[in-house]
Design a protein around this motif. Sequence first.
Motif, mmCIF file in Angstrom:
data_model
loop_
_atom_site.group_PDB
_atom_site.id
_atom_site.type_symbol
_atom_site.label_atom_id
_atom_site.label_comp_id
_atom_site.label_asym_id
_atom_site.label_seq_id
_atom_site.Cartn_x
_atom_site.Cartn_y
_atom_site.Cartn_z
ATOM 1 N N SER A 206 0.833 -1.190 0.000
ATOM 2 C CA SER A 206 0.000 0.000 0.000
ATOM 3 C C SER A 206 0.866 1.236 0.000
ATOM 4 N N SER A 207 0.232 2.390 -0.067
ATOM 5 C CA SER A 207 0.972 3.640 -0.150
ATOM 6 C C SER A 207 1.778 3.922 1.108
ATOM 7 N N ASP A 208 1.456 3.261 2.216
ATOM 8 C CA ASP A 208 2.193 3.519 3.448
ATOM 9 C C ASP A 208 2.969 2.300 3.926
ATOM 10 N N THR A 209 3.287 1.412 2.988
ATOM 11 C CA THR A 209 4.028 0.213 3.340
ATOM 12 C C THR A 209 5.163 0.026 2.347
ATOM 13 N N VAL A 210 6.314 -0.377 2.831
ATOM 14 C CA VAL A 210 7.422 -0.679 1.928
ATOM 15 C C VAL A 210 7.844 -2.114 2.182
ATOM 16 N N THR A 215 13.004 -8.770 3.823
ATOM 17 C CA THR A 215 12.331 -8.465 5.072
ATOM 18 C C THR A 215 10.842 -8.354 4.851
ATOM 19 N N PRO A 216 10.048 -8.595 5.913
ATOM 20 C CA PRO A 216 8.600 -8.457 5.774
ATOM 21 C C PRO A 216 8.230 -6.993 5.592
ATOM 22 N N PRO A 217 6.998 -6.705 5.116
ATOM 23 C CA PRO A 217 6.578 -5.325 4.942
ATOM 24 C C PRO A 217 6.708 -4.545 6.249
ATOM 25 N N VAL A 218 7.158 -3.290 6.122
ATOM 26 C CA VAL A 218 7.338 -2.434 7.279
ATOM 27 C C VAL A 218 6.348 -1.277 7.179
ATOM 28 N N LYS A 219 5.602 -1.062 8.230
ATOM 29 C CA LYS A 219 4.628 0.017 8.258
ATOM 30 C C LYS A 219 5.356 1.350 8.320
ATOM 31 N N LEU A 220 5.026 2.249 7.394
ATOM 32 C CA LEU A 220 5.654 3.560 7.360
ATOM 33 C C LEU A 220 4.778 4.572 8.071
ATOM 34 N N GLU A 221 5.427 5.498 8.736
ATOM 35 C CA GLU A 221 4.704 6.551 9.439
ATOM 36 C C GLU A 221 5.391 7.881 9.211
ATOM 37 N N GLY A 222 4.713 8.969 9.579
ATOM 38 C CA GLY A 222 5.303 10.295 9.531
ATOM 39 C C GLY A 222 5.773 10.702 8.157
ATOM 40 N N THR A 223 6.986 11.245 8.100
ATOM 41 C CA THR A 223 7.529 11.795 6.858
ATOM 42 C C THR A 223 7.681 10.721 5.781
ATOM 43 N N ILE A 227 6.154 10.918 2.047
ATOM 44 C CA ILE A 227 6.994 10.844 0.846
ATOM 45 C C ILE A 227 6.431 9.821 -0.134
ATOM 46 N N VAL A 228 6.087 8.641 0.389
ATOM 47 C CA VAL A 228 5.534 7.579 -0.463
ATOM 48 C C VAL A 228 4.239 8.045 -1.116
ATOM 49 N N SER A 229 3.400 8.733 -0.354
ATOM 50 C CA SER A 229 2.131 9.233 -0.881
ATOM 51 C C SER A 229 2.354 10.222 -2.018
ATOM 52 N N ASP A 242 6.874 7.137 -19.346
ATOM 53 C CA ASP A 242 8.153 7.014 -20.058
ATOM 54 C C ASP A 242 8.762 5.633 -19.881
ATOM 55 N N GLY A 243 7.998 4.686 -19.322
ATOM 56 C CA GLY A 243 8.484 3.324 -19.194
ATOM 57 C C GLY A 243 9.350 3.062 -17.983
ATOM 58 N N GLY A 244 9.244 3.931 -16.971
ATOM 59 C CA GLY A 244 10.093 3.747 -15.798
ATOM 60 C C GLY A 244 9.311 3.738 -14.504
ATOM 61 N N ASN A 245 10.054 3.622 -13.398
ATOM 62 C CA ASN A 245 9.433 3.629 -12.085
ATOM 63 C C ASN A 245 10.458 4.104 -11.065
ATOM 64 N N ILE A 246 9.975 4.824 -10.055
ATOM 65 C CA ILE A 246 10.814 5.261 -8.952
ATOM 66 C C ILE A 246 10.196 4.744 -7.670
ATOM 67 N N ALA A 247 10.918 3.887 -6.964
ATOM 68 C CA ALA A 247 10.392 3.252 -5.763
ATOM 69 C C ALA A 247 11.088 3.808 -4.522
ATOM 70 N N PHE A 248 10.316 4.105 -3.499
ATOM 71 C CA PHE A 248 10.863 4.584 -2.223
ATOM 72 C C PHE A 248 11.670 3.488 -1.551
ATOM 73 N N GLN A 249 12.833 3.843 -1.034
ATOM 74 C CA GLN A 249 13.668 2.888 -0.315
ATOM 75 C C GLN A 249 13.765 3.234 1.174
ATOM 76 N N SER A 250 14.126 4.511 1.482
ATOM 77 C CA SER A 250 14.269 4.870 2.892
ATOM 78 C C SER A 250 14.317 6.391 3.063
ATOM 79 N N TYR A 251 14.121 6.813 4.322
ATOM 80 C CA TYR A 251 14.249 8.238 4.686
ATOM 81 C C TYR A 251 15.021 8.320 5.991
ATOM 82 N N ASP A 252 16.086 9.115 5.971
ATOM 83 C CA ASP A 252 16.909 9.313 7.160
ATOM 84 C C ASP A 252 16.476 10.618 7.822
ATOM 85 N N ALA A 253 15.876 10.529 8.993
ATOM 86 C CA ALA A 253 15.339 11.711 9.664
ATOM 87 C C ALA A 253 16.440 12.672 10.110
ATOM 88 N N GLU A 254 17.635 12.154 10.383
ATOM 89 C CA GLU A 254 18.724 13.023 10.847
ATOM 90 C C GLU A 254 19.330 13.815 9.695
#
Length: 300
Positions: A206-210, A215-223, A227-229, A242-254
């Motif tokens: 889903s839009s809030d899961t990566v 690893t099993p799906p991890v529930k995303l929260e906050g920023t 970002i995923v949304s 254009d035949g491509g895709n950009i997938a979210f990998q991670s966000y470093d809060a620091e």
Amino acid sequence: MNNTTISIQSTNNDSILKFTSTSVLMNGGSQEFNNIDEAKNAPLVQQLFYLPFVKKVYITPNFIAIQKYDIVTWSDVQEEVRAQIESYIQDGNIVISESTTKKLAIEVYAEVTPNPAVMKFGSSKSLTKVDVECKNIDEATAVSPLAQALFHFPFVKEVFISENYVSITKFEMVEWNDIYPELRSFLLNYLQENKTIIKELPKASSSDTVKSADTPPVKLEGTSAEIVSILDEYIKPAVASDGGNIAFQSYDAESKIVSVILQGACSGCPSSTITLKNGIETMLKEMLPNQINEVVAING
């Protein structure tokens, strides 16, 4: 008599149950039957429709999915159905005649992309619910018969399969003008014959899961969830064209750094850096002020 066994597998739809086989039920593709008249060349399906609660039957190479009417619950009848299917197959009876496999009315068209090494082949047929990327034939063998078949062309380097298109990356030894008609023809015939595209679809995130492969799906929260949304709503439709895709990998809060994965035509594209910085990074900074410093592609 063969040793085929049938096991029961639940689905996300309470009215549908899967009966998985240890032997191949049909050669490639899949067939859906809405009534007994459509099952003239599928004797097992005809038998199943004699059960008053059977509404639809769907057959693939390794399982039979049955949708029931609400007049019964699966817990009351599932073992009876499983035993009937298993007994039928163990007796050596034909599940489905090859003559039932007919070519479908499908269109396949080729489109150039911003990446000169990648061409997009659009399809009027839905191909997958979850994006699948194969960097080599070993990866393809595990997940996608279609990608595996494409890797038999010596000029195919990578394959990316999305909802309604296939992006193919070629080696530099050939030009697209020399090979794209052959690839388009192959894809058209493959899809018209209703052959298997993806062996086993991973669960859609889903839009809030990566989800990663390890690893099993991890529930995303906050920023991260925001970002995923934004990526899903504003960025992905544009790059998909254009035949491509950009997938979210991670966000470093620091460090406030967003890491993404480039796929399909975006991977290795000369203009991907511009898209990443002037497009995605700028949009995220504007929509999430003071939360984003940089967007980087971990495979770019």
